[in-house]
Design an enzyme around this catalytic site. Structure first.
Site, PDB file in Angstrom:
ATOM      1  N   THR A 233       0.921  -1.196   0.180  1.00 41.94           N
ATOM      2  CA  THR A 233      -0.249  -0.121   0.010  1.00 41.94           C
ATOM      3  C   THR A 233       0.796   1.316   0.175  1.00 41.94           C
ATOM      4  OG1 THR A 233      -1.928  -1.126   1.025  1.00 41.94           O
ATOM      5  CG2 THR A 233      -1.881   1.329   1.249  1.00 41.94           C
TER       6      THR A 233
ATOM      7  N   LYS B 142      -7.674   1.313  -2.778  1.00 45.15           N
ATOM      8  CA  LYS B 142      -7.171   0.788  -1.317  1.00 45.15           C
ATOM      9  C   LYS B 142      -7.299   1.793  -0.434  1.00 45.15           C
ATOM     10  CE  LYS B 142      -5.519  -1.505   1.925  1.00 45.15           C
ATOM     11  NZ  LYS B 142      -3.895  -2.141   2.059  1.00 45.15           N
TER      12      LYS B 142
ATOM     13  N   LYS C   8       0.095   5.464   8.565  1.00 49.80           N
ATOM     14  CA  LYS C   8       0.958   5.328   7.173  1.00 49.80           C
ATOM     15  C   LYS C   8      -0.194   5.584   5.920  1.00 49.80           C
ATOM     16  CE  LYS C   8       2.429   2.084   4.711  1.00 49.80           C
ATOM     17  NZ  LYS C   8       1.755   1.438   3.675  1.00 49.80           N
TER      18      LYS C   8
END
Length: 290
Positions: free
Chosen positions: A97, A172, A240
């Protein structure tokens, strides 16, 4: 069956690479900590390599699942990067990701070398990886996706191309935005039930079959009520991801007020020492407040 390389053997990559070996592919692995790659090779019968370039040499597909934008650049670029070892016509599949910006940067770098690049972040957490039941959201050229999808199927319960390069990463981001608000709502509900003197498990048994039900409720309510947070995706990694979401939202003109708030709540969890707790630990912050 194909000759493959897998770069990155964390809690996700280790079992994902294992499923590729189990499916009959010839797999060479690379990990920054070489001992882990050697242990994987010993367990699964594959091979390990000292650099991404060596792992990728002769492979038809190279899969990666590392930490962040800089980690991904490091395994792709340079003399020891995977692209240096890949032949023209091979396919790089990135399960990390990361930002859509670095995805497009690496797509262009790969294309210049005759390499196809598919961004393919995953959802399902550690349990999904260990059970081979990940949801994979992809971006990139249709022809490259069509070649990669049968390989990805070794650890996926669902896999779909959403558009051109970067579309997988954007999808995502949607996933993480939805999860952030949902986990906070579940945390507040369970916290309220406890403070009100209700049996939390009984409450969930009643409401989970209605509109309040969710995967998070079904799979995390018991551990949340038991004050156990070692069962999934870590808060550090969620922050993150949310940083990527919030930065991208500014770029595209989207408003994410709840996501921004929940990101700060996760910051509070980190201050409690919970950076490695799973994302359901938002309830810990509420309970700590009294």
């Amino acid at each position: 069956m194909a000759k493959l390389a897998f770069l990155g053997l964390g809690v996700m990559g280790y079992p994902m690479a294992g499923y590729l070996a189990k499916a009959g592919h010839e797999v060479t692995v690379y990990n920054r900590t070489a001992a882990k790659a050697e242990a994987w090779a010993g367990e699964h019968g594959g091979a390990s390599a000292p650099t991404p370039a060596e792992a990728a040499r002769g492979a038809e597909f190279v899969m990666a699942c590392v930490g962040n934008d800089d980690d991904l650049r490091a395994v792709c670029l340079g003399e020891e990067g995977a692209f240096a070892g890949m032949d023209e016509g091979t396919v790089f599949v990135d399960h990390t990701t990361v930002s859509a910006a670095v995805t497009r940067e690496l797509y262009d770098a790969a294309e210049a070398g005759g390499i196809a690049f598919v961004d393919a972040p995953v959802s399902g957490g550690q349990a999904g990886a260990e059970n081979g039941q990940l949801a994979v959201m992809c971006g990139g050229d249709q022809a490259a996706y069509d070649r990669a999808e049968p390989v990805i199927a070794a650890y996926a319960k669902a896999c779909r191309r959403l558009g051109e390069s970067g579309a997988g990463q954007m999808t995502k981001m949607v996933n993480q935005i939805c999860i952030a608000g949902l986990v906070q709502g579940l945390s507040e509900g369970l916290h309220f039930a406890q403070k009100a003197g209700l049996d939390g498990a009984a409450v969930v048994d009643v409401i989970s079959g209605g509109a309040a039900g969710s995967w998070q409720m079904a799979n995390r309510y018991e551990t949340m009520l038991a004050d156990q947070f070692e069962h999934g995706f870590a808060v550090d990694w969620m922050r993150k991801d949310l940083a990527i979401c919030l930065k991208t939202a500014d770029e595209v003109g989207a408003s994410l007020p709840v996501t921004a708030l929940v990101d700060q709540f996760y910051k509070d969890v980190q201050k409690l020492g919970g950076g490695r707790w799973d994302t359901s630990s938002l309830i810990k912050r509420l309970n700590a407040a009294g």
